[in-house]
Design an enzyme around this catalytic site. Sequence first.
Site, PDB file in Angstrom:
ATOM      1  N   GLU A 132      12.905  70.853  41.635  1.00  0.00           N
ATOM      2  CA  GLU A 132      11.516  69.971  42.055  1.00  0.00           C
ATOM      3  C   GLU A 132      10.599  70.673  42.835  1.00  0.00           C
ATOM      4  O   GLU A 132       9.939  70.176  43.951  1.00  0.00           O
ATOM      5  CB  GLU A 132      12.345  68.824  42.926  1.00  0.00           C
ATOM      6  CG  GLU A 132      13.104  67.905  42.079  1.00  0.00           C
ATOM      7  CD  GLU A 132      13.786  66.869  43.291  1.00  0.00           C
ATOM      8  OE1 GLU A 132      13.796  65.659  42.532  1.00  0.00           O
ATOM      9  OE2 GLU A 132      13.992  66.962  44.218  1.00  0.00           O
TER      10      GLU A 132
HETATM   11  C1  TNX Z   1      16.980  64.782  43.592  1.00  0.00           C
HETATM   12  S1  TNX Z   1      19.063  66.680  42.667  1.00  0.00           S
HETATM   13  C2  TNX Z   1      16.914  65.838  44.341  1.00  0.00           C
HETATM   14  C3  TNX Z   1      17.296  65.651  45.737  1.00  0.00           C
HETATM   15  C4  TNX Z   1      17.437  64.195  46.347  1.00  0.00           C
HETATM   16  C5  TNX Z   1      18.131  63.356  45.216  1.00  0.00           C
HETATM   17  C6  TNX Z   1      18.478  62.130  45.413  1.00  0.00           C
HETATM   18  C7  TNX Z   1      18.092  67.460  43.229  1.00  0.00           C
HETATM   19  C8  TNX Z   1      18.540  68.929  42.766  1.00  0.00           C
HETATM   20  N1  TNX Z   1      17.055  67.301  43.756  1.00  0.00           N
HETATM   21  O1  TNX Z   1      16.454  66.267  46.503  1.00  0.00           O
HETATM   22  O2  TNX Z   1      17.625  64.155  47.427  1.00  0.00           O
HETATM   23  O3  TNX Z   1      17.344  63.550  44.030  1.00  0.00           O
HETATM   24  O4  TNX Z   1      19.219  61.601  44.560  1.00  0.00           O
END
Ligand code: TNX
Length: 516
Positions: free
Chosen positions: A333
């Site tokens: 992300e």
């Molecule tokens: C996505 S999974 C994210 C996290 C969040 C999570 C909450 C991932 C690699 N990144 O930063 O905490 O969703 O479910």
Amino acid sequence: MKNLFQVLSLFVLAAFALSSCTPAQQTDLSELNLIPIPCKIEAGNGYFEIDNQTKIILDNQNSELGEVAQMLIKHLCVATGFDFVIENKSARNSKNSILFQLNDDKELGREGYDIDVNPKQISINSNTPEGAFRAIQTLRQLLPAEIEKSEFVEKEWKVPSLSIRDYPRFEHRGAMLDVSRHFFGVEDVKRFIDFLAAYKMNKFHMHLSDDQGWRIEIKSWPKLTSIGGQTQVGGGYGGYYTQNEYTEIVNYAHKRYITLIPEIDMPGHTNAALASYPELNEDGIATELYTGTTVGFSTLATRKEITYKFVDDVIRELAELTPGPYIHIGGDESLVTEKDDYIYFIDRVQDIVLSYGKTMVGWDEIAHANLKPNAIAQFWAHKENAILAAEKKGKVIFSPAQNIYLDMKYDSTTQLGLSWAGYTEVMESYDWDPASLIPDFDESNIYGVESPLWSETIETMSDIEYMVFPRLPGIAEIAWSKPELRDWDTYKYRLSAHKDRFEAMNINYYNSPQIP
Ligand code: TNX
């Protein structure tokens, strides 16, 4: 002729009655509730009873095996109240003993084991002390649930006669704990590790940094914790692990044959670092500390050289503290990092990780970088990234958010957790298989299965327990057991029997309506 036969059978019956007052009953395998389900179980007759005279015998002079035997004693001594002694091999055939033997049996591999229980002896055979440790977890489950209590229980400690041959399907079987969004102290982390060990998991992934908090002391960049570690989601004090505390966690996991995988999430999810050191920002101005739950707004300055000095120092210190082969660099992300900057960054960080002799792990987005062979991508959301990583000769850990994100609510009434990937009742978390999740994905590229627990809404150990149980045992079974032995309709009854164990361990579990 008929008379002779009758006389003979009477004779046999009489001899049997004389030799034992209660004829040994064959073990009813349907009454066993082992999770993960072992590769092979055969019923024996009668049972072995652990009592105050039971000896533990080591067939090999191997100090590590001795430590595993001590771990067994730790599990047995509190509830039974017995004192166990460890003897060496001269006594190997003594009755009323639990015998540990090291062998060389190719099929069992590093973690496999055989357990043979008969009324005289329990013998545990494995190639390594690690295999013996996994076997102990099975033995715990063969005993009454009260064995898990942390107080003395008056009880007959019977183990049904049987033989088990067991070894894992996947190398990587783990769970992740996000200690950044909310911080959890060393004792909580140890309890989490105990849960993994009980279900034969072998990897513990710690999400040590994120926008809301930096949780590991880095001596060369002390403000990461003195500024970046101070807060957490919702505000208030966060916290961090000193390097000594981190080492304590590493060692605790190691004793349970669990490898710790530390994660520093980069180049996104870095607000805590960006608030601590202005020079890591593109504009040279420190950000404010962040206590909300939005994702995807932060990035390290990927074209500034100081960023790579920072990453090098952090990974060097972390690599020195971490005996396991992996460093997880996050990589998810990074929504405000340009794509070519992202690839440039991951490529450089990969070289840094390799320069300290470690294997790079990252969330599935890292598949877009120029992965070197053996890099490990953690598939959480994007199937095409998992495929891309495998094409680049990387291995893939399966953490599909829709199936095994432990922070997903069970249903619409669950107070804790999030629901962006959907609700995940116990059945949904169990009833899938990594080999068929992505069409045409070659199983040989699956390194294993890992379930993450993100902690935006998780504040206490009791919250952790509620989200982890009862989903974790099923995830452990997906990773350990042969797929042809798994099936929800029988699993739910086995899981139901584990409620007594959760209660004996004082675990605040979710009492799912799906579990009979
Ligand atoms: C996505 S999974 C994210 C996290 C969040 C999570 C909450 C991932 C690699 N990144 O930063 O905490 O969703 O479910």
